[in-house]
Write a protein that holds these residues in place. Structure first.
Motif, PDB file in Angstrom:
ATOM      1  N   LEU A 342       0.805  -1.216   0.000  1.00  0.00           N
ATOM      2  CA  LEU A 342       0.000   0.000   0.000  1.00  0.00           C
ATOM      3  C   LEU A 342       0.839   1.267   0.000  1.00  0.00           C
ATOM      4  N   ALA A 343       2.158   1.139   0.131  1.00  0.00           N
ATOM      5  CA  ALA A 343       3.027   2.315   0.234  1.00  0.00           C
ATOM      6  C   ALA A 343       3.278   2.926  -1.136  1.00  0.00           C
ATOM      7  N   SER A 344       3.199   4.230  -1.206  1.00  0.00           N
ATOM      8  CA  SER A 344       3.537   4.943  -2.442  1.00  0.00           C
ATOM      9  C   SER A 344       4.858   5.701  -2.318  1.00  0.00           C
ATOM     10  N   ILE A 345       5.363   5.853  -1.080  1.00  0.00           N
ATOM     11  CA  ILE A 345       6.658   6.504  -0.840  1.00  0.00           C
ATOM     12  C   ILE A 345       7.499   5.545  -0.007  1.00  0.00           C
ATOM     13  N   VAL A 346       8.624   5.125  -0.550  1.00  0.00           N
ATOM     14  CA  VAL A 346       9.462   4.099   0.077  1.00  0.00           C
ATOM     15  C   VAL A 346      10.812   4.704   0.427  1.00  0.00           C
ATOM     16  N   GLY A 347      11.288   4.389   1.628  1.00  0.00           N
ATOM     17  CA  GLY A 347      12.608   4.830   2.067  1.00  0.00           C
ATOM     18  C   GLY A 347      13.577   3.662   2.119  1.00  0.00           C
ATOM     19  N   ILE A 348      14.786   3.867   1.620  1.00  0.00           N
ATOM     20  CA  ILE A 348      15.842   2.853   1.672  1.00  0.00           C
ATOM     21  C   ILE A 348      16.758   3.207   2.838  1.00  0.00           C
ATOM     22  N   LEU A 349      16.837   2.327   3.825  1.00  0.00           N
ATOM     23  CA  LEU A 349      17.685   2.533   4.995  1.00  0.00           C
ATOM     24  C   LEU A 349      19.019   1.827   4.784  1.00  0.00           C
ATOM     25  N   SER A 360      25.368  -2.384  -4.717  1.00  0.00           N
ATOM     26  CA  SER A 360      24.591  -3.049  -5.762  1.00  0.00           C
ATOM     27  C   SER A 360      23.184  -3.354  -5.285  1.00  0.00           C
ATOM     28  N   VAL A 361      23.045  -3.723  -4.017  1.00  0.00           N
ATOM     29  CA  VAL A 361      21.720  -3.998  -3.459  1.00  0.00           C
ATOM     30  C   VAL A 361      20.899  -2.720  -3.410  1.00  0.00           C
ATOM     31  N   ILE A 362      21.503  -1.621  -2.975  1.00  0.00           N
ATOM     32  CA  ILE A 362      20.787  -0.344  -2.929  1.00  0.00           C
ATOM     33  C   ILE A 362      20.339   0.060  -4.322  1.00  0.00           C
ATOM     34  N   ASP A 363      21.239  -0.087  -5.302  1.00  0.00           N
ATOM     35  CA  ASP A 363      20.896   0.288  -6.674  1.00  0.00           C
ATOM     36  C   ASP A 363      19.752  -0.557  -7.207  1.00  0.00           C
ATOM     37  N   ARG A 364      19.784  -1.836  -6.924  1.00  0.00           N
ATOM     38  CA  ARG A 364      18.711  -2.712  -7.404  1.00  0.00           C
ATOM     39  C   ARG A 364      17.384  -2.393  -6.732  1.00  0.00           C
ATOM     40  N   VAL A 365      17.410  -2.167  -5.426  1.00  0.00           N
ATOM     41  CA  VAL A 365      16.176  -1.821  -4.703  1.00  0.00           C
ATOM     42  C   VAL A 365      15.591  -0.525  -5.249  1.00  0.00           C
ATOM     43  N   ARG A 366      16.457   0.442  -5.516  1.00  0.00           N
ATOM     44  CA  ARG A 366      15.967   1.722  -6.056  1.00  0.00           C
ATOM     45  C   ARG A 366      15.311   1.526  -7.420  1.00  0.00           C
ATOM     46  N   CYS A 376      11.038   7.165  -4.154  1.00  0.00           N
ATOM     47  CA  CYS A 376      12.077   6.443  -3.423  1.00  0.00           C
ATOM     48  C   CYS A 376      13.114   7.431  -2.887  1.00  0.00           C
ATOM     49  N   TYR A 377      13.468   7.275  -1.612  1.00  0.00           N
ATOM     50  CA  TYR A 377      14.464   8.135  -0.974  1.00  0.00           C
ATOM     51  C   TYR A 377      15.416   7.248  -0.169  1.00  0.00           C
ATOM     52  N   THR A 378      16.689   7.628  -0.142  1.00  0.00           N
ATOM     53  CA  THR A 378      17.713   6.850   0.550  1.00  0.00           C
ATOM     54  C   THR A 378      18.166   7.587   1.799  1.00  0.00           C
ATOM     55  N   PHE A 379      18.277   6.851   2.914  1.00  0.00           N
ATOM     56  CA  PHE A 379      18.665   7.436   4.194  1.00  0.00           C
ATOM     57  C   PHE A 379      19.822   6.647   4.793  1.00  0.00           C
ATOM     58  N   ALA A 380      20.783   7.358   5.360  1.00  0.00           N
ATOM     59  CA  ALA A 380      21.863   6.755   6.142  1.00  0.00           C
ATOM     60  C   ALA A 380      21.803   7.379   7.531  1.00  0.00           C
ATOM     61  N   VAL A 381      21.222   6.658   8.478  1.00  0.00           N
ATOM     62  CA  VAL A 381      20.960   7.220   9.814  1.00  0.00           C
ATOM     63  C   VAL A 381      21.770   6.512  10.894  1.00  0.00           C
ATOM     64  N   GLY A 382      22.725   5.667  10.519  1.00  0.00           N
ATOM     65  CA  GLY A 382      23.485   4.938  11.531  1.00  0.00           C
ATOM     66  C   GLY A 382      22.634   3.816  12.104  1.00  0.00           C
ATOM     67  N   LYS A 383      22.744   3.612  13.406  1.00  0.00           N
ATOM     68  CA  LYS A 383      21.958   2.576  14.062  1.00  0.00           C
ATOM     69  C   LYS A 383      20.482   2.977  14.055  1.00  0.00           C
ATOM     70  N   VAL A 384      19.649   2.092  13.558  1.00  0.00           N
ATOM     71  CA  VAL A 384      18.233   2.396  13.357  1.00  0.00           C
ATOM     72  C   VAL A 384      17.500   2.322  14.689  1.00  0.00           C
ATOM     73  N   ASN A 385      16.689   3.329  14.963  1.00  0.00           N
ATOM     74  CA  ASN A 385      15.790   3.283  16.114  1.00  0.00           C
ATOM     75  C   ASN A 385      14.490   3.996  15.757  1.00  0.00           C
ATOM     76  N   ILE A 386      13.521   3.899  16.657  1.00  0.00           N
ATOM     77  CA  ILE A 386      12.180   4.421  16.380  1.00  0.00           C
ATOM     78  C   ILE A 386      12.196   5.936  16.226  1.00  0.00           C
ATOM     79  N   ALA A 387      12.937   6.631  17.092  1.00  0.00           N
ATOM     80  CA  ALA A 387      12.941   8.099  17.065  1.00  0.00           C
ATOM     81  C   ALA A 387      13.488   8.636  15.751  1.00  0.00           C
TER      82      ALA A 387
END
Length: 574
Positions: A342-349, A360-366, A376-387
């Motif tokens: 159902l998502a129309s906006i996807v984030g790549i973590l 290569s995995v990021i490129d393929r997912v994109r 599609c948007y790519t994020f590099a946030v370090g260790k993932v948490n809820i906040a």
């Protein structure tokens, strides 16, 4: 922390200056996984030092004196060795650092060789199971020694030496339990193959090899997985400085062609369906390596059966999928896949920077996401948490690009949107059928999808090809039934998102090749927010000169702070 015998600084003197001694540091340490074992035995210090010397080529045979002299860096160190510890092993880190330093100096045959620099890395960039190549490279390390449990993923460029710790296992008891279980099932309809594929939790690797040999002696054909060795190219400048340093070509391609389960490489020509899995280690859904092994071996093309042996309980479990409640786990993952549809906006973590081929995995997912018409948007946030993820309210689904043991978050139920794996994304967007195959490994995600240039590419979603660009086939707006909402849904896509071949006649497309308005789903969402963050409002406010603010500490900005400030001024005048 670091220790060196060179002029760059005497670590022992620095410790003495702080009023601390080795004995005090050792006495202050708390319990560690090694229990009563000595540091030398548990961490295999001598084996680590020998491997470091071998991998860096510090013993150059007849040209040894020339080799070790040329290998020294500009600060006079023979090599720079980074040590990475998980939190539960940190109490041993200082003592291990000294021991590794001494062992390397003893392993180098040239008595005139400069000393090595051995240091301990601080907090890891991502998970503790992944070698922190980024942190090691920031300190110009030549090699990284990873202690404790590891996901064993192939690294990108830095040589890695592993020290998992040596855990005890009663191998005789394990073999007798396997033989007794075979005798009990012999002749019954539940009898499994008498050939075993032995996989293991990494700290039991030595014992697992012994168990494999003993099973073969009993007439039970058995093969054992092994810890892969990833020889990456050493630093180019260092290669040019000396001919003695051997830089082995990276073996990641061979690694990807091999069958890897739970980070362990399966012997070549092994047909999984001819073997029964025998996993030696702790079990449970919180044990990610066990979960990955079980998911892969229970998938189509997996092993004939799955057995586990508990080193603590000494018992055999012949139905671990039921014991681990695997069906409930897969139901949860399938639920997240349905939500991701159902998502129309996807984030790549980006959840790793050291795993080979993660780009290569990021490129393929994109390409998969954009090929489906979604933003599609790519994020590099370090260790993932809820906040951190809650800051991106526009994103309706995240795809986590991480190692095999961090691709599924432990607390994923607490996140406000689904966080799925690349393989699950393929299923959600219709690029892969849900056929029971399940894996978190990059190699399985990229396997058999070569674009002809050496890079793994997409299958159906290649630009200008496949079902996604066929206007006569299933359309983007065709509704589908969602088990989540219990009704038919349709996901809107961005106009003009589909890429087309250069040979396509633009006049035949909708809009006749005219300029069309570009619309961004994330930008529209942001424009509707009441709070949009701090704004500069340049020109809207009068410019004022900076004034002196309050001073003091968090609990006192009043008279106490003023008194301290006056005292400081009088002291400076006197």
């Amino acid at each position: 922390m670091a220790r060196s015998g060179g002029s760059a600084g005497d670590f022992d003197s620095a410790v003495a200056t702080m009023g601390t001694s080795r004995d005090m540091i050792s006495a202050a340490t708390r319990a560690t996984p090694r229990g009563s074992k000595s540091l030398q035995e548990y961490y295999e210090i001598d084996a680590i030092a020998s491997e470091i010397v071998r991998r860096l080529g510090l013993n150059g045979g007849e040209d040894n004196i020339k080799a070790t002299a040329a290998a020294a860096d500009s600060h006079g160190f023979l090599c720079r060795v980074a040590l990475q510890f998980p939190d539960d092993m940190l109490p041993d880190s200082s003592d291990v650092c000294w021991l590794v330093d001494d062992a390397i100096a003893s392993a180098v045959t040239n008595p005139d060789a400069p000393p090595p620099l051995v240091f301990v890395l601080g907090d890891t960039t991502y998970g503790s199971c992944c070698p922190d190549e980024v942190g090691a490279k920031h300190l110009n390390a030549d090699i990284l020694v990873h202690f404790g449990h590891s996901c064993l993923g192939p690294t990108d460029s830095l040589p890695i030496v592993y020290s998992f710790g040596s855990a005890d296992l009663n191998v005789e008891r394990c073999v007798e339990a396997v033989v007794a279980e075979i005798d009990e099932k012999d002749g019954s309809s539940e009898a499994s193959s008498s050939s075993f594929l032995v996989l293991f939790e990494v700290q039991y690797r030595r014992a697992a090899e012994t168990v494999t040999n003993m099973l073969n002696e009993r007439g039970l054909k058995s093969v054992c997985g092994r810890v892969p060795e990833h020889d990456c190219n050493l630093d180019t400048e260092r290669e040019n400085e000396t001919d003695s340093l051997t830089a082995s070509p990276c073996c990641s391609h061979n690694y990807e062609d091999a069958v890897v389960i739970g980070g362990l490489q399966i012997p070549p020509a092994t047909v999984l369906s001819d073997y029964t899995l025998l996993y030696i280690g702790q079990t449970g859904n919180n044990k990610r390596q066990f979960l990955n092994v079980l998911l892969r071996c229970c998938s189509p093309g997996g092993t004939a059966g799955c057995w586990t042996y508990s080193p603590t309980g000494g018992s055999i479990d012949t139905d671990p999928p039921s014991s681990a409640n695997m069906s409930r786990y897969l139901n949860r993952r399938f639920y997240l896949i349905q939500k991701a549809k159902l998502a129309s906006i996807v984030g790549i973590l980006v959840g790793t920077l050291s795993q080979s081929r993660f780009r290569s995995v990021i490129d393929r997912v994109r390409r998969i996401v954009e090929g489906s018409g979604r933003a599609c948007y790519t994020f590099a946030v370090g260790k993932v948490n809820i906040a951190k993820l809650a800051n991106y309210a526009e994103i309706e689904c995240f795809v986590l690009i991480g190692c095999t043991e961090s691709s599924v978050l432990d607390d994923e139920r607490d996140f406000h949107v689904p966080v799925i794996t690349p393989l699950e994304l393929e299923v959600a967007l219709g690029d892969r059928e849900w056929d029971g195959f399940y894996s978190h490994a990059f190699a399985d995600f990229l396997r058999d999808r070569d674009d002809g240039n050496g890079d793994k590419a997409t299958g159906k979603d290649q630009v200008g090809d496949g079902d996604h660009v066929d206007s006569d086939s299933t359309g983007d707006d065709e509704p589908f039934f969602s088990p989540i909402s219990g009704k038919y849904e349709s996901v809107g896509t961005r106009a003009g998102q589909r890429a087309v071949k250069d040979s396509v006649d633009l006049q035949a497309l909708p809009g006749a090749g005219q300029v069309m308005e570009y619309r961004s789903g994330a930008a529209e969402f942001w424009s509707q927010r009441e709070y949009k963050g701090l704004t500069a409002d340049v020109g809207a406010n009068h410019v004022k000169a900076a004034v002196k603010g309050q001073t003091g500490i968090a609990s006192d900005y009043g008279e106490g702070a003023a008194t301290r400030e006056d005292g400081d001024e009088e002291g400076s005048r006197s």
